[in-house]
Scaffold this motif. Structure first.
Motif, mmCIF file in Angstrom:
data_model
loop_
_atom_site.group_PDB
_atom_site.id
_atom_site.type_symbol
_atom_site.label_atom_id
_atom_site.label_comp_id
_atom_site.label_asym_id
_atom_site.label_seq_id
_atom_site.Cartn_x
_atom_site.Cartn_y
_atom_site.Cartn_z
ATOM 1 N N LEU A 81 0.844 -1.110 -0.130
ATOM 2 C CA LEU A 81 0.047 0.107 -0.066
ATOM 3 C C LEU A 81 0.900 1.418 0.134
ATOM 4 C CD1 LEU A 81 -2.674 1.155 0.251
ATOM 5 C CD2 LEU A 81 -2.786 1.258 2.809
ATOM 6 N N SER A 82 1.142 1.695 -1.249
ATOM 7 C CA SER A 82 2.227 2.894 -1.304
ATOM 8 C C SER A 82 1.746 4.150 -1.882
ATOM 9 C CB SER A 82 3.157 2.314 -2.225
ATOM 10 O OG SER A 82 4.183 3.228 -2.540
ATOM 11 N N LYS A 83 2.281 5.094 -1.663
ATOM 12 C CA LYS A 83 2.097 6.571 -2.113
ATOM 13 C C LYS A 83 2.685 6.498 -3.716
ATOM 14 C CE LYS A 83 6.363 8.837 -0.583
ATOM 15 N NZ LYS A 83 6.970 9.885 0.101
ATOM 16 N N HIS A 84 3.542 5.729 -3.943
ATOM 17 C CA HIS A 84 3.907 5.700 -5.294
ATOM 18 C C HIS A 84 3.195 4.910 -6.283
ATOM 19 C CE1 HIS A 84 7.934 7.071 -3.911
ATOM 20 N NE2 HIS A 84 8.070 6.113 -2.801
ATOM 21 N N VAL A 89 7.705 1.365 -10.179
ATOM 22 C CA VAL A 89 7.856 0.804 -8.521
ATOM 23 C C VAL A 89 7.241 -0.257 -8.313
ATOM 24 C CG1 VAL A 89 7.700 1.437 -6.096
ATOM 25 C CG2 VAL A 89 8.355 3.380 -7.857
ATOM 26 N N ALA A 90 5.879 -0.178 -8.875
ATOM 27 C CA ALA A 90 4.943 -1.368 -8.904
ATOM 28 C C ALA A 90 5.814 -2.624 -9.443
ATOM 29 C CB ALA A 90 3.527 -1.160 -9.237
ATOM 30 N N ALA A 91 5.944 -2.593 -10.690
ATOM 31 C CA ALA A 91 6.852 -3.692 -11.304
ATOM 32 C C ALA A 91 7.860 -4.497 -10.490
ATOM 33 C CB ALA A 91 7.153 -3.201 -12.559
ATOM 34 N N ARG A 92 8.707 -3.429 -9.824
ATOM 35 C CA ARG A 92 9.785 -3.932 -9.066
ATOM 36 C C ARG A 92 9.124 -4.907 -7.728
ATOM 37 N NH1 ARG A 92 15.098 -2.137 -9.886
ATOM 38 N NH2 ARG A 92 15.505 -0.967 -12.002
ATOM 39 N N ALA A 93 8.087 -4.134 -7.291
ATOM 40 C CA ALA A 93 7.581 -4.698 -5.976
ATOM 41 C C ALA A 93 7.092 -6.255 -6.152
ATOM 42 C CB ALA A 93 6.661 -3.873 -5.500
ATOM 43 N N LEU A 94 6.306 -6.258 -7.207
ATOM 44 C CA LEU A 94 5.729 -7.450 -7.692
ATOM 45 C C LEU A 94 6.662 -8.552 -8.179
ATOM 46 C CD1 LEU A 94 2.855 -5.974 -9.918
ATOM 47 C CD2 LEU A 94 2.464 -6.996 -7.625
ATOM 48 N N ALA A 96 9.405 -8.726 -6.995
ATOM 49 C CA ALA A 96 10.307 -9.033 -5.403
ATOM 50 C C ALA A 96 9.449 -10.032 -4.967
ATOM 51 C CB ALA A 96 10.653 -7.880 -4.810
ATOM 52 N N GLY A 97 8.248 -10.216 -5.315
ATOM 53 C CA GLY A 97 7.276 -11.254 -4.584
ATOM 54 C C GLY A 97 6.175 -10.585 -3.758
ATOM 55 N N ALA A 98 5.749 -9.487 -3.841
ATOM 56 C CA ALA A 98 4.534 -8.875 -3.655
ATOM 57 C C ALA A 98 3.356 -9.491 -4.168
ATOM 58 C CB ALA A 98 4.479 -7.612 -3.792
ATOM 59 N N SER A 99 2.377 -9.731 -3.730
ATOM 60 C CA SER A 99 1.085 -10.272 -4.491
ATOM 61 C C SER A 99 -0.063 -9.192 -4.829
ATOM 62 C CB SER A 99 0.375 -11.534 -3.699
ATOM 63 O OG SER A 99 1.373 -12.540 -3.461
ATOM 64 N N GLY A 100 0.337 -8.116 -4.272
ATOM 65 C CA GLY A 100 -0.686 -7.028 -4.533
ATOM 66 C C GLY A 100 0.062 -5.554 -4.426
ATOM 67 N N TYR A 101 -0.516 -4.766 -4.963
ATOM 68 C CA TYR A 101 -0.090 -3.411 -5.263
ATOM 69 C C TYR A 101 -1.236 -2.455 -5.235
ATOM 70 C CZ TYR A 101 3.251 0.451 -5.517
ATOM 71 O OH TYR A 101 4.173 1.349 -5.625
ATOM 72 N N VAL A 102 -1.513 -1.655 -4.203
ATOM 73 C CA VAL A 102 -2.555 -0.521 -4.472
ATOM 74 C C VAL A 102 -1.772 0.791 -4.104
ATOM 75 C CG1 VAL A 102 -4.461 -1.868 -4.593
ATOM 76 C CG2 VAL A 102 -3.552 -1.200 -2.313
ATOM 77 N N LEU A 133 1.179 -1.926 -16.979
ATOM 78 C CA LEU A 133 2.093 -3.111 -17.018
ATOM 79 C C LEU A 133 2.111 -3.884 -18.231
ATOM 80 C CD1 LEU A 133 1.812 -4.725 -13.266
ATOM 81 C CD2 LEU A 133 3.877 -3.738 -14.477
ATOM 82 N N VAL A 134 0.816 -4.300 -18.577
ATOM 83 C CA VAL A 134 0.722 -4.944 -20.112
ATOM 84 C C VAL A 134 1.146 -4.343 -21.036
ATOM 85 C CG1 VAL A 134 -1.131 -5.751 -21.510
ATOM 86 C CG2 VAL A 134 -1.156 -6.249 -18.854
ATOM 87 N N PHE A 135 0.680 -2.921 -21.213
ATOM 88 C CA PHE A 135 1.348 -2.112 -22.423
ATOM 89 C C PHE A 135 2.677 -1.725 -22.248
ATOM 90 C CE2 PHE A 135 -3.306 -0.507 -22.437
ATOM 91 C CZ PHE A 135 -3.671 -1.423 -23.422
ATOM 92 N N GLU A 136 3.380 -1.352 -20.924
ATOM 93 C CA GLU A 136 4.771 -1.353 -20.858
ATOM 94 C C GLU A 136 5.466 -2.527 -21.457
ATOM 95 O OE1 GLU A 136 7.831 0.889 -18.665
ATOM 96 O OE2 GLU A 136 5.979 1.294 -19.345
#
Length: 210
Positions: A81-84, A89-94, A96-102, A133-136
């Protein structure tokens, strides 16, 4: 009942997350920490069903925290749960092993849905970020230079393009100024740039400034 551990360096934010999660009768905030080391220490002593964490905290945080948690407690789902809101940033978190990003500007119902989905073994990411993510991925056949930065280098890169001083970055990340300076030199070399001003221009040209 889903036992949730929350991590954020701001007490008021942790309180807000508690209040939002209290809307779910099946959710219980059973622990909290203000930094990554507090997360690690608590997880060594107690089990939880889900970790909800910020990406930017003093010391151990962000991608490095996600990697540490998944390396030691692989069965523990991680919801960021991030301000970013930057897709990088989201792609790197996912990765790394995170299952969710909001992001923190999401509606309470969106956070509740994400928490339940991730805790049950699924994945949850906002629709806008998912589309990016898909388009990138489809738009890039080869990695851009900034994508080749290490996780720590990219973390420092984000601070540098905001105009932060090396001493301030060192204090925030609990690193020595010399270490931050070394990372800065590596970043400039990898991106073939010569100054912090050029870093900012580079970030603007590649849409890396939020």
């Amino acid at each position: 009942m889903i036992r949730i551990f929350i991590a954020d360096d701001h007490a008021v934010v942790r309180q807000g997350i508690r209040q939002m999660l209290s809307l779910g009768a099946d959710l219980e905030v059973a622990g909290e920490a203000k930094d990554g080391w507090g997360v690690v220490e608590r997880l060594r002593a107690e089990s939880f069903g889900l970790l909800v964490t910020d990406m930017s905290m003093p010391g151990l945080s962000g991608v490095n925290l996600v990697k540490r948690v998944k390396g030691n407690w692989p069965s523990l789902p991680v919801q960021v749960l991030s301000k970013h809101g930057e897709i990088q940033v989201a792609a790197r978190a996912l990765k790394a092993g995170a299952s969710g990003y909001v992001t923190k500007d999401c509606e309470p119902v969106a956070l509740l849905d994400a928490v339940r989905k991730v805790a049950s073994g699924g994945r949850a990411i906002s629709q806008e970020l998912a589309e990016q993510l898909v388009f990138e991925r489809d738009a890039r056949a080869d990695a851009a230079p900034w994508e080749l930065l290490s996780d720590r280098e990219y973390e420092i890169f984000l601070h540098l393009i905001k105009g932060e001083r090396l001493s301030a970055i060192a204090e925030t990340l609990h690193l020595s100024p010399k270490t931050v300076s070394t990372h800065k030199m590596r970043i400039l070399r990898k991106l073939e740039l010569k100054s912090a001003a050029e870093l900012v221009c580079y970030a603007m040209e590649h849409g890396l400034l939020s």
